[in-house]
Structure formats: C-alpha cells, structure tokens
Design a protein around this motif. Structure first.
Motif, short mmCIF file in Angstrom:
data_model
loop_
_atom_site.label_atom_id
_atom_site.label_comp_id
_atom_site.label_asym_id
_atom_site.label_seq_id
_atom_site.Cartn_x
_atom_site.Cartn_y
_atom_site.Cartn_z
N THR A 191 0.83 -1.20 0.00
CA THR A 191 0.00 0.00 0.00
C THR A 191 0.87 1.26 0.00
N GLY A 192 0.64 2.13 -1.00
CA GLY A 192 1.37 3.39 -1.07
C GLY A 192 2.80 3.30 -1.54
N LYS A 193 3.23 2.12 -2.01
CA LYS A 193 4.62 1.95 -2.44
C LYS A 193 4.69 1.90 -3.97
N PRO A 194 5.23 2.94 -4.61
CA PRO A 194 5.24 3.00 -6.07
C PRO A 194 6.30 2.11 -6.71
N THR A 195 6.06 1.77 -7.97
CA THR A 195 7.01 1.00 -8.78
C THR A 195 7.29 1.76 -10.07
N ILE A 196 8.57 1.93 -10.37
CA ILE A 196 9.01 2.63 -11.59
C ILE A 196 9.89 1.67 -12.39
N ILE A 197 9.69 1.61 -13.71
CA ILE A 197 10.54 0.82 -14.58
C ILE A 197 11.30 1.76 -15.51
N LEU A 198 12.63 1.78 -15.39
CA LEU A 198 13.48 2.60 -16.25
C LEU A 198 13.81 1.79 -17.51
N ASN A 199 13.15 2.15 -18.59
CA ASN A 199 13.20 1.34 -19.81
C ASN A 199 13.93 2.07 -20.94
N CYS A 200 15.03 2.76 -20.61
CA CYS A 200 15.73 3.55 -21.62
C CYS A 200 16.37 2.69 -22.71
N ASP A 201 16.59 1.41 -22.43
CA ASP A 201 17.17 0.53 -23.46
C ASP A 201 16.11 -0.33 -24.14
N GLN A 202 14.84 -0.13 -23.78
CA GLN A 202 13.70 -0.86 -24.36
C GLN A 202 13.72 -2.37 -24.06
N SER A 203 14.54 -2.79 -23.09
CA SER A 203 14.61 -4.22 -22.78
C SER A 203 13.36 -4.73 -22.08
N TRP A 204 12.54 -3.83 -21.55
CA TRP A 204 11.29 -4.22 -20.90
C TRP A 204 10.13 -4.33 -21.88
N ASN A 205 10.34 -4.02 -23.16
CA ASN A 205 9.23 -4.01 -24.11
C ASN A 205 8.53 -5.36 -24.25
N PRO A 206 9.25 -6.50 -24.32
CA PRO A 206 8.53 -7.78 -24.40
C PRO A 206 7.65 -8.04 -23.17
N PHE A 207 8.09 -7.60 -22.01
CA PHE A 207 7.30 -7.72 -20.78
C PHE A 207 6.02 -6.90 -20.89
N TYR A 208 6.15 -5.66 -21.35
CA TYR A 208 4.98 -4.81 -21.54
C TYR A 208 4.02 -5.41 -22.58
N LYS A 209 4.58 -5.93 -23.66
CA LYS A 209 3.75 -6.52 -24.72
C LYS A 209 2.93 -7.67 -24.17
N LEU A 210 3.54 -8.50 -23.32
CA LEU A 210 2.83 -9.61 -22.72
C LEU A 210 1.69 -9.11 -21.84
N LEU A 211 1.94 -8.10 -21.02
CA LEU A 211 0.90 -7.59 -20.13
C LEU A 211 -0.25 -6.96 -20.92
N ARG A 212 0.08 -6.22 -21.99
CA ARG A 212 -0.98 -5.65 -22.82
C ARG A 212 -1.84 -6.73 -23.45
N HIS A 213 -1.20 -7.81 -23.86
CA HIS A 213 -1.93 -8.94 -24.45
C HIS A 213 -2.88 -9.55 -23.42
N ILE A 234 5.65 -17.00 -24.96
CA ILE A 234 6.60 -17.95 -25.55
C ILE A 234 7.71 -17.20 -26.29
N ALA A 235 7.35 -16.10 -26.95
CA ALA A 235 8.37 -15.29 -27.62
C ALA A 235 9.35 -14.72 -26.60
N LEU A 236 8.85 -14.29 -25.46
CA LEU A 236 9.71 -13.76 -24.40
C LEU A 236 10.63 -14.86 -23.85
N LEU A 237 10.05 -16.05 -23.59
CA LEU A 237 10.85 -17.15 -23.05
C LEU A 237 11.92 -17.60 -24.04
N ASP A 238 11.61 -17.56 -25.33
CA ASP A 238 12.58 -17.97 -26.34
C ASP A 238 13.84 -17.11 -26.30
N GLU A 239 13.69 -15.86 -25.86
CA GLU A 239 14.83 -14.95 -25.78
C GLU A 239 15.61 -15.10 -24.47
N LEU A 240 14.94 -15.51 -23.39
CA LEU A 240 15.55 -15.47 -22.06
C LEU A 240 15.80 -16.83 -21.43
#
Length: 352
Positions: A88-110, A320-326
């Motif tokens: 409660t009340g604890k924020p989360t920030i993702i610093l995505n300047c290298d775009q390495s979090w994009n597959p994670f975001y794509k999965l969540l949007r899906h 599966i696309a994310l897992l294939d990379e990691l």
C-alpha cells in the motif's frame, strides 16, 4: 529517510547500463532516498522476497531486464492486484531507456486484451525513459499513492479441515497454474475437462485453490471425476476468490511466495493454462529454478497450453516469444490442444 529497492546487476566495467545506474544512484541520493541493492549484488528468493517488499518504500527496475528482474516486477504487480497490505502506497518505476522491458509490456498488454488482467498495468508500474524521469515519477506517485485495484472481498478466510494423502495408485501430482478471473465458458469447459483428464489418468491436481475462473473449474472437474485435489492459498486472497469445494488437502500460507513453494514441492509436473499476471509470475518462478538447476524442479516437466483461437493465434504467443529470448527452450514444452497436455505430461513424468 524513505528506502527504494533497485533491481538489476551490473556485469563489469563494460556493461552499457553502468553509467545509467550511476546517474540514477546520484539522483536518488540527491532526492533524499536511501537505496537497497545499490551495487546490484543482492539475490531475491521465494524465501526472502516478502521481507524485501516489507522493508522497502518504493521499487525501481533498471535497464537490462532479465528473467529474474521480470519475476520481481510481476510479483509486485500481483501484490497490487491482490491487495497486499505491505504494498500500500509503495510505487514501482521501470526505467526502460534501453527498451529491454518491451517484451514484458507486450505480454501484459496482451493479457489485458484477453481480460485475464483487469487493471491497466501502466498505472501500477510507471514507465521512465531517463533517470530524471524516475525521480519525477517517484515524487508524483508518493503524492498520489498507488492506484486502486478495484477488487472487493467476497468471503471470509475460512480454512477447510482437509488432510487426505494421495491414493496409493497415484501416478504423481500435476500443478495447474491458471486464471482465477477468466469466466469465458469455453475456457471454463477446458478447465473442467483438464481436471477430469487428470483424475481419469490417476494424476493428482494441485492448484492455487481459488474458487473462481479456470482455477475453480479445474478443481471442480477433478473432484467430480473422483480425483485427488490439493491447493495452497493465503488469507487475503481467499477473501477475494474463495476456496473450491472438495479439496483433499490444503496448505495455508502467509504470502504468495511460500504458497508457490509448497505447491512446487508437492508437484511432479506443471501445466500452464491460460492465465494472468499470477500465472506469469508462477511460470517465471519455475523457469528460474530450472535455469539454476534447483533440486525442487529436478526432472519435473513444464507444459504450456498455448490454446488457439479461431484465427489460429495462441493465447501464450507473446509469453513464448519472451521465453525464447531469455530461457533454454528445452526446459518447457508447448501443447496447442487440450488433448496434447496429458501425453506431454506423462511422457516425462517421474513420480516422487
């Protein structure tokens, strides 16, 4: 002084994220934050992650996203979803300047489009493009607080008195990780069918012990077919989802991490059914254990049910696309149809 916990590890002097992390550390100190894991050398496990969450006031995920980083981020998001009082009340920030979090975001949007995630992830995990953005977003989030997940309790956390061991002729236990929110009749029917198939093949059914969605359907299908069922849950999630009828054995735990651990310990194989953020968190846990060679996952197969829609698209295609990379792809199998799941499980099943 408030404390922020950083993710990520710097891999030597040539790591491209090194200068970005240095700038971030300077700005955080200048803004009055104390910092946990400033050197990136702390390890998070199922046994200590709840403690790390409790002792932190905010979370910042850094560039160079790894599977472990994504596990931590999805764990915090699941905590927001399930009204974990320690977030409660604890924020989360993702610093995505290298775009390495994009597959994670794509999965969540899906998963939001598939309606297994009901919240807008971007309101809970704020995206930053620069270290200065991180400071600005932390200040704004601390003023506004964390968003409301818009969930209500449906029952009290009444714990069933169960304790029947698996039958003598059991071939092993299969843990099914899946959605407790998706109520689409076709998915519910698939869940009940899988539960029946487990029972008919003398396979115990282990689950997160939720009454609703696919999770409730799998347990219901197994119970109705005379199967052995077991599950684990925590009090505050029981109040949100209820418990299914007919559990043969139940393990009460105080947090979602030790809940996962007891389910993994008592299972010989795992099926990843259509699900949401919690299912992704659970699969990431299994994959991390596999990659670490952890004995808790030795010789335990993982089958991802990539259910196809009428267009031929798989439910878990972005995952599966994310897992294939990691990940090492031989650590899991993919089943495209319901009838392929049990053969895939039993082909490599080693009873305990």
């Amino acid at each position: 002084m408030p404390t922020v916990r950083l993710s990520g590890t710097i891999l030597g002097a040539d790591d491209p994220a090194r200068s970005t992390r240095a700038k971030l550390l300077y700005l955080l100190y200048e803004a009055g934050w104390d910092i946990y894991n400033s050197n990136g050398d702390q390890r998070i496990t199922l046994a200590n992650i709840e403690e790390k969450i409790i002792e932190s006031d905010a979370f910042v995920f850094t560039p160079g996203a790894t599977l472990e980083d994504m596990f931590k981020a999805i764990s915090v998001f699941v905590g927001y979803q399930t009204l974990d009082r320690f977030l409660t009340g604890k924020p989360t920030i993702i610093l995505n300047c290298d775009q390495s979090w994009n597959p994670f975001y794509k999965l969540l949007r899906h998963l939001e489009a598939m309606e297994t995630i009901k919240q807008d992830h971007s309101e809970f995990m704020l995206n930053a493009e620069t270290p200065k953005d991180v400071i600005r977003l932390l200040d704004r989030a601390r003023e506004r607080g964390t968003p409301d997940a818009e969930r209500e309790k449906v029952c009290s956390a009444t714990i069933p008195a169960t304790g029947s061991p698996p039958p003598a002729d059991s071939r092993g236990n299969v843990c099914v990780f899946c959605s407790a929110t998706l109520e689409d009749p076709a998915y519910i029917a698939d869940g009940e069918a899988l539960g029946r198939q487990l029972a008919e093949n003398r396979l115990g059914c282990v689950s997160g012990a939720g009454r609703s969605g696919i999770m409730g359907a799998v347990v219901r299908g197994s119970v109705q077919a005379g199967g052995w069922t077991a599950g684990s849950n925590v009090p505050h999630i029981i109040e949100l989802e209820g418990l299914p009828d007919g559990l043969s054995q139940f393990w009460l735990r105080e947090d979602i991490y030790t809940r996962m651990e007891v389910m993994i310990h008592h299972s010989n194989a795992f099926v990843i059914f259509p699900g949401g953020a919690g299912t992704v968190q659970e699969l990431f846990t299994l994959m991390i254990f596999k990659q670490q060679g952890h004995p808790i996952m030795k010789d335990k197969p993982i089958v991802i049910f990539n259910r196809r829609d009428p267009k031929g698209d798989g439910f878990w295609d972005p995952l599966i696309a994310l897992l294939d990379e990691l990940c090492e792809t031989d650590n899991y199998q993919v089943a495209d149809s319901l009838d392929d799941i049990i053969p895939a499980v039993t082909r490599n099943l080693i009873p305990s």
